[in-house]
Design a protein around this motif. Structure first.
Motif, PDB file in Angstrom:
ATOM      1  N   ARG A  33      38.629 -26.887  11.762  1.00 50.44           N
ATOM      2  CA  ARG A  33      37.175 -27.036  11.848  1.00 50.44           C
ATOM      3  C   ARG A  33      36.532 -25.756  11.354  1.00 50.44           C
ATOM      4  NH1 ARG A  33      34.573 -29.046  17.201  1.00 50.44           N
ATOM      5  NH2 ARG A  33      32.973 -29.669  15.714  1.00 50.44           N
ATOM      6  N   PHE A  34      35.352 -25.902  10.746  1.00 48.94           N
ATOM      7  CA  PHE A  34      34.587 -24.741  10.298  1.00 48.94           C
ATOM      8  C   PHE A  34      33.160 -24.922  10.809  1.00 48.94           C
ATOM      9  CE2 PHE A  34      32.326 -21.777   7.692  1.00 48.94           C
ATOM     10  CZ  PHE A  34      33.248 -20.799   7.331  1.00 48.94           C
ATOM     11  N   LEU A  35      32.735 -23.995  11.673  1.00 46.14           N
ATOM     12  CA  LEU A  35      31.425 -24.084  12.309  1.00 46.14           C
ATOM     13  C   LEU A  35      30.617 -22.830  12.033  1.00 46.14           C
ATOM     14  CD1 LEU A  35      32.634 -25.387  15.808  1.00 46.14           C
ATOM     15  CD2 LEU A  35      31.896 -26.751  13.841  1.00 46.14           C
ATOM     16  N   VAL A  36      29.302 -23.004  11.839  1.00 44.10           N
ATOM     17  CA  VAL A  36      28.379 -21.892  11.606  1.00 44.10           C
ATOM     18  C   VAL A  36      27.301 -21.936  12.677  1.00 44.10           C
ATOM     19  CG1 VAL A  36      26.703 -20.867  10.036  1.00 44.10           C
ATOM     20  CG2 VAL A  36      28.808 -21.879   9.120  1.00 44.10           C
ATOM     21  N   ALA A  37      27.077 -20.812  13.341  1.00 45.74           N
ATOM     22  CA  ALA A  37      26.077 -20.746  14.398  1.00 45.74           C
ATOM     23  C   ALA A  37      24.674 -20.929  13.829  1.00 45.74           C
ATOM     24  CB  ALA A  37      26.175 -19.404  15.123  1.00 45.74           C
ATOM     25  N   ARG A  38      23.884 -21.790  14.444  1.00 47.58           N
ATOM     26  CA  ARG A  38      22.520 -22.018  13.963  1.00 47.58           C
ATOM     27  C   ARG A  38      21.632 -20.798  14.151  1.00 47.58           C
ATOM     28  NH1 ARG A  38      21.493 -28.453  15.496  1.00 47.58           N
ATOM     29  NH2 ARG A  38      23.056 -29.198  13.984  1.00 47.58           N
ATOM     30  N   SER A  39      22.024 -19.896  15.023  1.00 46.04           N
ATOM     31  CA  SER A  39      21.248 -18.667  15.177  1.00 46.04           C
ATOM     32  C   SER A  39      21.244 -17.837  13.902  1.00 46.04           C
ATOM     33  CB  SER A  39      21.802 -17.832  16.333  1.00 46.04           C
ATOM     34  OG  SER A  39      23.175 -17.512  16.120  1.00 46.04           O
ATOM     35  N   ALA A  40      22.242 -18.039  13.010  1.00 46.93           N
ATOM     36  CA  ALA A  40      22.264 -17.321  11.733  1.00 46.93           C
ATOM     37  C   ALA A  40      21.081 -17.697  10.853  1.00 46.93           C
ATOM     38  CB  ALA A  40      23.568 -17.616  10.990  1.00 46.93           C
ATOM     39  N   PHE A  41      20.446 -18.845  11.136  1.00 42.10           N
ATOM     40  CA  PHE A  41      19.313 -19.310  10.340  1.00 42.10           C
ATOM     41  C   PHE A  41      17.962 -18.979  10.978  1.00 42.10           C
ATOM     42  CE2 PHE A  41      22.873 -22.210   9.595  1.00 42.10           C
ATOM     43  CZ  PHE A  41      22.948 -22.238   8.210  1.00 42.10           C
ATOM     44  N   THR A  42      17.975 -18.509  12.216  1.00 40.71           N
ATOM     45  CA  THR A  42      16.702 -18.384  12.945  1.00 40.71           C
ATOM     46  C   THR A  42      16.428 -16.990  13.496  1.00 40.71           C
ATOM     47  OG1 THR A  42      17.774 -19.070  15.022  1.00 40.71           O
ATOM     48  CG2 THR A  42      16.817 -20.815  13.642  1.00 40.71           C
ATOM     49  N   SER A  43      17.398 -16.093  13.421  1.00 40.16           N
ATOM     50  CA  SER A  43      17.290 -14.802  14.093  1.00 40.16           C
ATOM     51  C   SER A  43      16.657 -13.734  13.215  1.00 40.16           C
ATOM     52  CB  SER A  43      18.682 -14.328  14.530  1.00 40.16           C
ATOM     53  OG  SER A  43      18.687 -12.976  14.887  1.00 40.16           O
ATOM     54  N   ASP A  44      15.644 -13.041  13.735  1.00 40.67           N
ATOM     55  CA  ASP A  44      15.050 -11.888  13.040  1.00 40.67           C
ATOM     56  C   ASP A  44      16.068 -10.764  12.906  1.00 40.67           C
ATOM     57  OD1 ASP A  44      12.185 -12.591  12.580  1.00 40.67           O
ATOM     58  OD2 ASP A  44      12.181 -12.812  14.754  1.00 40.67           O
ATOM     59  N   THR A  45      16.905 -10.581  13.906  1.00 40.19           N
ATOM     60  CA  THR A  45      17.918  -9.526  13.861  1.00 40.19           C
ATOM     61  C   THR A  45      18.911  -9.768  12.734  1.00 40.19           C
ATOM     62  OG1 THR A  45      17.708  -9.207  16.249  1.00 40.19           O
ATOM     63  CG2 THR A  45      19.680  -8.334  15.194  1.00 40.19           C
ATOM     64  N   VAL A  46      19.307 -11.024  12.557  1.00 41.90           N
ATOM     65  CA  VAL A  46      20.215 -11.366  11.465  1.00 41.90           C
ATOM     66  C   VAL A  46      19.573 -11.048  10.118  1.00 41.90           C
ATOM     67  CG1 VAL A  46      21.306 -13.297  10.251  1.00 41.90           C
ATOM     68  CG2 VAL A  46      21.535 -13.088  12.732  1.00 41.90           C
ATOM     69  N   LEU A  47      18.313 -11.420   9.943  1.00 42.83           N
ATOM     70  CA  LEU A  47      17.638 -11.173   8.669  1.00 42.83           C
ATOM     71  C   LEU A  47      17.579  -9.685   8.354  1.00 42.83           C
ATOM     72  CD1 LEU A  47      16.046 -12.002   6.190  1.00 42.83           C
ATOM     73  CD2 LEU A  47      13.994 -12.103   7.613  1.00 42.83           C
ATOM     74  N   GLU A  48      17.243  -8.859   9.332  1.00 43.71           N
ATOM     75  CA  GLU A  48      17.167  -7.415   9.077  1.00 43.71           C
ATOM     76  C   GLU A  48      18.534  -6.865   8.688  1.00 43.71           C
ATOM     77  OE1 GLU A  48      14.386  -5.579   8.773  1.00 43.71           O
ATOM     78  OE2 GLU A  48      13.536  -7.598   8.933  1.00 43.71           O
ATOM     79  N   ALA A  49      19.584  -7.370   9.305  1.00 44.21           N
ATOM     80  CA  ALA A  49      20.930  -6.927   8.931  1.00 44.21           C
ATOM     81  C   ALA A  49      21.287  -7.397   7.523  1.00 44.21           C
ATOM     82  CB  ALA A  49      21.949  -7.446   9.948  1.00 44.21           C
ATOM     83  N   GLU A  50      20.873  -8.609   7.149  1.00 43.40           N
ATOM     84  CA  GLU A  50      21.164  -9.131   5.807  1.00 43.40           C
ATOM     85  C   GLU A  50      20.537  -8.261   4.727  1.00 43.40           C
ATOM     86  OE1 GLU A  50      21.536 -13.946   6.626  1.00 43.40           O
ATOM     87  OE2 GLU A  50      19.565 -13.055   6.256  1.00 43.40           O
ATOM     88  N   LYS A  51      19.349  -7.767   4.966  1.00 42.55           N
ATOM     89  CA  LYS A  51      18.673  -6.952   3.943  1.00 42.55           C
ATOM     90  C   LYS A  51      19.509  -5.737   3.577  1.00 42.55           C
ATOM     91  CE  LYS A  51      13.987  -8.350   5.265  1.00 42.55           C
ATOM     92  NZ  LYS A  51      12.686  -7.913   5.855  1.00 42.55           N
ATOM     93  N   GLU A  52      20.185  -5.145   4.558  1.00 45.76           N
ATOM     94  CA  GLU A  52      20.985  -3.953   4.304  1.00 45.76           C
ATOM     95  C   GLU A  52      22.424  -4.284   3.930  1.00 45.76           C
ATOM     96  OE1 GLU A  52      19.727  -0.919   4.036  1.00 45.76           O
ATOM     97  OE2 GLU A  52      17.813  -1.939   4.345  1.00 45.76           O
ATOM     98  N   ARG A  53      23.037  -5.219   4.635  1.00 47.76           N
ATOM     99  CA  ARG A  53      24.475  -5.448   4.481  1.00 47.76           C
ATOM    100  C   ARG A  53      24.817  -6.428   3.369  1.00 47.76           C
ATOM    101  NH1 ARG A  53      25.931  -6.129  10.942  1.00 47.76           N
ATOM    102  NH2 ARG A  53      24.846  -4.218  11.617  1.00 47.76           N
ATOM    103  N   VAL A  54      23.837  -7.238   2.963  1.00 43.50           N
ATOM    104  CA  VAL A  54      24.076  -8.209   1.890  1.00 43.50           C
ATOM    105  C   VAL A  54      23.288  -7.825   0.643  1.00 43.50           C
ATOM    106  CG1 VAL A  54      23.884 -10.636   1.194  1.00 43.50           C
ATOM    107  CG2 VAL A  54      24.584 -10.057   3.543  1.00 43.50           C
TER     108      VAL A  54
END
Length: 440
Positions: A33-54
């Motif tokens: 099974r391959f699952l992705v947390a829906r919080s990856a699509f809704t979190s402000d913290t995730v977005l701020e990390a993406e700007k730097e790490r991605v």
């Protein structure tokens, strides 16, 4: 199809990739099974990390060399959230400059495109060459001893490079060379560029710009997802069928020789032979009998330039490719270059361009534009459907306030999954999770 399949595609993911379970990704075995947390699509913290790490870590697409053909030409645009000037200097070399004055930070250019030797900041009139050098400013003698103009040029990315006319930049001093980063994606960039064997490919005039109320990663998934095509794009397929194309309305019947490949570094592609026409060299009744000779002449030109085998591949291989993280090249009923960047967890801006042979005659260009706009344009018969589907997902995440998991498991135990399975999404998510620091 094996002649363009990466070596890794011959082995099922569950055999060649170790399982892992992190905050956002569960890549499980027994059962698979391959699952992705829906919080990856809704979190402000995730977005701020993406700007730097991605986005600040990868090679990011800037533009195509054909957009600035002459010395002094420039285009001003945002690239991964940064205002930049994509320009060509006096020697004809492509440059990427940050559109922010080294004095107080104002934009040094407020036009979208043009041709000029210098960029002048309207705030205090500092002027910069199209190499980014500070060349003049008012009252230079008023600055203290030791001030040197050569220390105050416009900032630039760490590196800029290009491949087959596609220009990329990176802000990461540790990033590998572009050729290595592109990995197996180069094969498909070559197929795209080889559509114009003499004069080269060029971005046609005009840019599509629009926004979506959805997370940017949903568009990364959607851009090579064959599973949604039949239900979501029924209107387009029905219209093509009404014009005489042989369309069954079934994934297994309509997508011939369908495959999905991991191209390395998070890049993915799905390939197929689709039932619609392609203006480069595949005529279908929906294109109109009057266009048949135009399309067939294009095919003969490819055969003369590349030989029968490669001409067949260029003309009849449809592919949807994502170059990680946010460059899409869809080489289907026309060629689209599409980029996107988030402004919030549930909002992104999208830019798109049509790519075509630069020496394409007017009758062939008309066929291409009609094919492009009917499906790929933001007011066409398909793109609005995709936009609504992604916005519907984003609205649906509010039902559990970002909790829960998306299932991305289709085909993960197959050695050769088709484009309607989900290897391509899992490839994206594994690379994303790695860059975001996910640890098993």
């Amino acid at each position: 199809m094996e002649r363009f399949a990466p070596e890794s595609s011959r082995v099922a993911e569950v055999t060649r990739i170790a399982p892992r379970e992190t905050e956002f990704v569960r890549d499980l075995r027994g059962p698979n099974r391959f699952l992705v947390a829906r919080s990856a699509f809704t979190s402000d913290t995730v977005l701020e990390a993406e700007k730097e790490r991605v986005f600040s870590a990868c090679w990011i697409y800037v533009g195509h060399e054909s957009e600035i053909p002459e010395p002094g030409d420039f285009v001003a645009r945002e690239v991964a959230g940064r205002p930049v000037l994509f320009t060509r200097n006096r020697e004809g070399r492509c440059r990427v400059l940050l559109n922010s004055c080294s004095h107080r930070g104002a934009e040094v250019c407020r036009k979208r495109r043009g041709n000029q030797r210098r960029f002048r900041c309207f705030y205090h009139s500092w002027s910069f060459s199209n190499d980014g050098e500070l060349v003049s400013m008012p009252d230079e003698d008023g600055f203290p001893e030791g001030f040197r103009k050569q220390d105050h040029g416009l900032a630039t990315p760490h590196a800029v490079d290009s491949y087959r006319g596609f220009v990329f930049a990176t802000f990461n001093p540790a990033q590998e060379p572009l050729l290595d980063y592109l990995a197996e994606a180069r094969f498909y960039l070559d197929l795209t560029a080889d559509q114009a064997p003499e004069a080269g490919m060029a971005v046609t005039p005009g840019t599509h710009e629009y926004s979506m109320r959805s997370n940017w990663k949903l568009l990364a998934e959607n851009s090579s997802d064959g599973y949604h095509a039949i239900p979501v794009h029924k209107t387009y397929l029905d219209v093509q069928r009404s014009k005489g194309d042989q369309i069954a309305g079934s994934t297994e019947k309509d997508w011939k020789q369908s495959h999905a490949f991991d191209l390395g570094n998070g890049h993915t592609v799905t390939v197929k032979q689709a039932p619609w026409g392609r203006p480069i060299a595949r005529w279908k009744p929906s294109m109109g009998e009057s266009t048949r000779d135009t399309v067939e002449r294009s095919y003969r030109k490819l055969e003369l330039a590349h030989g029968p085998e490669r001409a067949e591949l260029i003309a009849n291989l449809d592919f949807n490719m994502l170059i990680f993280p946010n460059l899409v090249i869809n080489n289907i009923m026309a060629v689209i270059i599409r980029t996107f960047y988030p402004t919030a967890p549930g909002h992104m801006n999208v830019s798109a361009w049509s790519l075509a042979p630069s020496d394409e005659p007017p009758d062939a260009r008309r066929v291409r534009n009609e094919s492009f706009l009917s499906f790929l344009g933001p007011a066409g018969l398909a793109t609005p459907d995709d936009n609504e589907a992604l916005e519907s997902c984003q609205r649906g995440y509010a039902a559990r306030r970002g909790e829960g998991w998306n299932d991305v498991s289709r085909g993960m135990d197959k050695a050769d999954p088709p484009n309607w399975d989900e290897l391509q999404m899992r490839t994206f998510w594994r690379r994303w999770d790695e860059l975001m620091g996910g640890k098993a």
